[in-house]
Design a protein around this motif. Sequence first.
Motif, PDB file in Angstrom:
ATOM      1  N   PRO A 120       0.806  -1.225   0.000  1.00 13.07           N
ATOM      2  CA  PRO A 120       0.000   0.000   0.000  1.00 13.07           C
ATOM      3  C   PRO A 120       0.840   1.276   0.000  1.00 13.07           C
ATOM      4  CG  PRO A 120       0.093  -0.903   2.198  1.00 13.07           C
ATOM      5  CD  PRO A 120       0.811  -1.891   1.319  1.00 13.07           C
ATOM      6  N   THR A 177      -5.055   3.751   1.010  1.00 17.29           N
ATOM      7  CA  THR A 177      -5.981   2.956   1.808  1.00 17.29           C
ATOM      8  C   THR A 177      -6.503   1.747   1.024  1.00 17.29           C
ATOM      9  OG1 THR A 177      -7.890   4.287   1.117  1.00 17.29           O
ATOM     10  CG2 THR A 177      -6.710   4.997   3.095  1.00 17.29           C
ATOM     11  N   ASP A 178      -6.969   0.745   1.765  1.00 11.80           N
ATOM     12  CA  ASP A 178      -7.453  -0.478   1.125  1.00 11.80           C
ATOM     13  C   ASP A 178      -8.603  -0.213   0.164  1.00 11.80           C
ATOM     14  OD1 ASP A 178      -5.605  -1.959   2.536  1.00 11.80           O
ATOM     15  OD2 ASP A 178      -7.005  -2.551   4.129  1.00 11.80           O
ATOM     16  N   ASN A 179      -9.469   0.733   0.530  1.00  9.25           N
ATOM     17  CA  ASN A 179     -10.651   1.022  -0.298  1.00  9.25           C
ATOM     18  C   ASN A 179     -10.456   2.263  -1.174  1.00  9.25           C
ATOM     19  OD1 ASN A 179     -10.626   2.899   1.738  1.00  9.25           O
ATOM     20  ND2 ASN A 179     -12.820   2.786   2.178  1.00  9.25           N
ATOM     21  N   LYS A 222      -6.072  -0.215  -8.950  1.00  7.42           N
ATOM     22  CA  LYS A 222      -4.759  -0.058  -8.343  1.00  7.42           C
ATOM     23  C   LYS A 222      -3.618  -0.587  -9.202  1.00  7.42           C
ATOM     24  CE  LYS A 222      -6.189   0.184  -3.507  1.00  7.42           C
ATOM     25  NZ  LYS A 222      -6.066  -0.418  -2.160  1.00  7.42           N
TER      26      LYS A 222
END
Length: 209
Positions: A46, A63-65, A171
């Motif tokens: 990340p 961030t993950d989302n 991503k």
Amino acid sequence: MSKIFWLMPRLLAVSLTVISVSASLTWAQQPPTVRIRGTIEAVNGPLVTVKSREGTEMKVSVTDNAAVFGVAKTALSEIKPGSYIGVSAMAEPDGTQKAFAVHIFPESQRGAAEGFRPWDARPNSTMTNATVAETVAGTGGQNILVKYKDGEKKVVVPPDTPIVTFVAGDKSELKPGAKIIIFGAMKKDDGTLEANRVNVGRDGITPPM
């Protein structure tokens, strides 16, 4: 009963004071944000390392989302009445905004950061996020009237102005060499940066806004 009635103004004043202090503390706790323009140098899970346009190395935790959007070239003809756009511009002496970049928002982002404000793309530049009211071809380019909740601006878009739009991405586009802009990375107490949205130039372009 009369004593309670007499106390009510004081109780109201105390309540308003508590609300005001709480609101002030909430505002003070909002983390500052940083706008980042640059090139991705490395990606480690990340953590994205970016070399800013000023030459500074910056590490940003995505961030993950996090939402990733591609910044893709489009045509001036795509700017039509009703379009919601962002205009990066320089103010002319008569108050007209001379655009050096225009981005078209997708419908899902209509109303995002609406209004007129100073911008940092260039010294003394401005940003206007607004709805196109009318567009007319002129001698110096396209003349566009945009309206936002607090006013309106007349914009001239010269023929060579970069016109881009946001398209859904993922991503996998966050890779070394990609040109990006992050409008608001949050700066945490420990000095680290965190982003929940990254905009990536498609086909090697540099986001012009």
